[in-house]
Design a protein around this motif. Structure first.
Motif, PDB file in Angstrom:
ATOM      1  N   GLY A  90       0.814  -1.213   0.000  1.00 57.42           N
ATOM      2  CA  GLY A  90       0.000   0.000   0.000  1.00 57.42           C
ATOM      3  C   GLY A  90       0.839   1.249   0.000  1.00 57.42           C
ATOM      4  N   GLY A  91       0.313   2.295   0.621  1.00 59.66           N
ATOM      5  CA  GLY A  91       0.975   3.588   0.636  1.00 59.66           C
ATOM      6  C   GLY A  91       0.743   4.333  -0.670  1.00 59.66           C
ATOM      7  N   LEU A  92       1.199   5.560  -0.720  1.00 57.92           N
ATOM      8  CA  LEU A  92       1.025   6.372  -1.924  1.00 57.92           C
ATOM      9  C   LEU A  92       1.742   5.768  -3.119  1.00 57.92           C
ATOM     10  CD1 LEU A  92       1.397   9.960  -0.455  1.00 57.92           C
ATOM     11  CD2 LEU A  92      -0.661   8.925  -1.406  1.00 57.92           C
ATOM     12  N   HIS A 151      -6.721   5.822   4.312  1.00 57.63           N
ATOM     13  CA  HIS A 151      -6.567   5.889   2.858  1.00 57.63           C
ATOM     14  C   HIS A 151      -5.099   6.121   2.516  1.00 57.63           C
ATOM     15  CE1 HIS A 151     -10.813   5.642   2.312  1.00 57.63           C
ATOM     16  NE2 HIS A 151     -11.001   6.665   3.119  1.00 57.63           N
ATOM     17  N   ASP A 152      -4.626   5.361   1.558  1.00 55.31           N
ATOM     18  CA  ASP A 152      -3.235   5.403   1.117  1.00 55.31           C
ATOM     19  C   ASP A 152      -2.269   5.023   2.236  1.00 55.31           C
ATOM     20  OD1 ASP A 152      -3.870   6.142  -1.513  1.00 55.31           O
ATOM     21  OD2 ASP A 152      -4.091   8.225  -0.890  1.00 55.31           O
ATOM     22  N   GLY A 153      -2.744   4.292   3.229  1.00 59.60           N
ATOM     23  CA  GLY A 153      -1.893   3.814   4.309  1.00 59.60           C
ATOM     24  C   GLY A 153      -1.305   2.456   3.971  1.00 59.60           C
ATOM     25  N   PHE A 154      -0.479   1.960   4.850  1.00 61.19           N
ATOM     26  CA  PHE A 154       0.160   0.667   4.657  1.00 61.19           C
ATOM     27  C   PHE A 154      -0.633  -0.432   5.345  1.00 61.19           C
ATOM     28  CE2 PHE A 154       3.801   3.591   4.342  1.00 61.19           C
ATOM     29  CZ  PHE A 154       4.273   3.209   3.099  1.00 61.19           C
ATOM     30  N   VAL A 165      -0.998 -12.147  11.451  1.00 58.24           N
ATOM     31  CA  VAL A 165      -1.681 -10.955  11.946  1.00 58.24           C
ATOM     32  C   VAL A 165      -1.640  -9.909  10.837  1.00 58.24           C
ATOM     33  CG1 VAL A 165      -1.598  -9.055  13.608  1.00 58.24           C
ATOM     34  CG2 VAL A 165      -1.099 -11.392  14.356  1.00 58.24           C
ATOM     35  N   VAL A 166      -2.811  -9.397  10.480  1.00 61.50           N
ATOM     36  CA  VAL A 166      -2.913  -8.339   9.477  1.00 61.50           C
ATOM     37  C   VAL A 166      -3.275  -7.061  10.210  1.00 61.50           C
ATOM     38  CG1 VAL A 166      -4.107  -7.542   7.403  1.00 61.50           C
ATOM     39  CG2 VAL A 166      -3.700  -9.991   7.745  1.00 61.50           C
ATOM     40  N   SER A 167      -2.529  -6.012   9.931  1.00 62.14           N
ATOM     41  CA  SER A 167      -2.779  -4.724  10.566  1.00 62.14           C
ATOM     42  C   SER A 167      -2.624  -3.625   9.518  1.00 62.14           C
ATOM     43  CB  SER A 167      -1.793  -4.505  11.713  1.00 62.14           C
ATOM     44  OG  SER A 167      -2.058  -3.284  12.355  1.00 62.14           O
ATOM     45  N   ALA A 168      -3.086  -2.466   9.872  1.00 69.58           N
ATOM     46  CA  ALA A 168      -2.986  -1.319   8.956  1.00 69.58           C
ATOM     47  C   ALA A 168      -2.588  -0.092   9.747  1.00 69.58           C
ATOM     48  CB  ALA A 168      -4.325  -1.092   8.251  1.00 69.58           C
ATOM     49  N   ASP A 169      -2.131   0.924   9.043  1.00 69.71           N
ATOM     50  CA  ASP A 169      -1.827   2.193   9.713  1.00 69.71           C
ATOM     51  C   ASP A 169      -3.066   2.652  10.468  1.00 69.71           C
ATOM     52  OD1 ASP A 169       0.780   2.366   8.860  1.00 69.71           O
ATOM     53  OD2 ASP A 169       0.321   3.625   7.135  1.00 69.71           O
ATOM     54  N   GLY A 170      -2.860   3.137  11.663  1.00 72.64           N
ATOM     55  CA  GLY A 170      -3.968   3.618  12.480  1.00 72.64           C
ATOM     56  C   GLY A 170      -4.646   2.520  13.272  1.00 72.64           C
ATOM     57  N   ASP A 171      -4.168   1.275  13.145  1.00 73.49           N
ATOM     58  CA  ASP A 171      -4.828   0.146  13.823  1.00 73.49           C
ATOM     59  C   ASP A 171      -3.757  -0.801  14.378  1.00 73.49           C
ATOM     60  OD1 ASP A 171      -7.035  -1.418  14.635  1.00 73.49           O
ATOM     61  OD2 ASP A 171      -6.758  -2.735  12.916  1.00 73.49           O
ATOM     62  N   ARG A 172      -2.837  -0.252  15.163  1.00 67.38           N
ATOM     63  CA  ARG A 172      -1.761  -1.079  15.721  1.00 67.38           C
ATOM     64  C   ARG A 172      -1.800  -1.021  17.224  1.00 67.38           C
ATOM     65  NH1 ARG A 172       3.479   1.003  12.854  1.00 67.38           N
ATOM     66  NH2 ARG A 172       2.191   2.414  11.696  1.00 67.38           N
TER      67      ARG A 172
END
Length: 192
Positions: A90-92, A151-154, A165-172
């Motif tokens: 992900g990411g930009l 949006h546009d996060g990793f 474990v699946v995680s995303a920016d803002g959810d760690r």
């Protein structure tokens, strides 16, 4: 008769223009984020990971179990066995990177189409990473993100000891952040 056809065509063209004015910005914003979380790779018995093909239901290869059905864990690991694998996407820039750390502290980072980079962690760094992975708080980290996607996060997919474990920016969680911070080079590979 001819005038009526011309009027219909103009009305039809006007509706198409109006629809495109409304739909084009919506489609452009929708393309920037809100992607579905990709299926995490599955751990294989030799410690490597492989992606789950789309449409297969995500079945993993058999995991070693005892006669009562509980997962058996081999506490003796060879130095070249994989300790943890972290996939970042992900990411930009739309990265698709992978970091593989072995029990002996050697690691390999793959970033896009670049040649893999290798390195070695110090014994103290390996101990810190193992401590973070073996922490009971990390065992309680949810396997899937529970918050709103950035949006546009990793997106981070961490595979350790047959657990993904699946995680995303803002959810760690703090436990997952401890694992990510203990990785070589200061964290997961997010550069293009």
């Amino acid at each position: 008769m001819m005038l009526r056809d011309v009027m219909r065509r103009r009305r039809y063209a006007g509706r198409i223009r109006a629809a495109s004015v409304v739909l084009l910005p919506v489609l452009a914003v929708a393309g920037c984020g809100g992607q579905d979380t990709p299926k995490p790779p599955v751990a294989t018995q030799d410690g490597t990971t492989k992606p789950v093909p789309t449409g297969t239901g995500g079945t993993a290869p058999p995991v070693p179990t005892s006669s009562d059905g509980t997962v058996t864990k081999n506490k003796e690991h060879g130095p070249r066995e994989v300790l943890v694998t972290v996939n970042v996407s992900g990411g930009l820039a739309g990265v698709d990177n992978q970091l593989t750390v072995h029990y002996d502290g050697s690691y390999t980072t793959r970033s896009g189409t670049e040649s893999p980079r290798s390195g070695r962690m110090t014994p103290a760094e390996v101990a810190e990473l193992r401590g973070a992975l073996e922490d009971p708080a990390y065992a309680k980290v949810p396997a899937r993100p529970s918050g709103e996607p950035v949006h546009d996060g990793f997106t981070y997919v961490v595979t350790y000891d047959y657990r993904v474990v699946v995680s995303a920016d803002g959810d760690r969680s703090a436990a997952l952040q401890r694992v990510l911070s203990a990785l070589p080079d200061g964290g997961p590979p997010t550069g293009p």
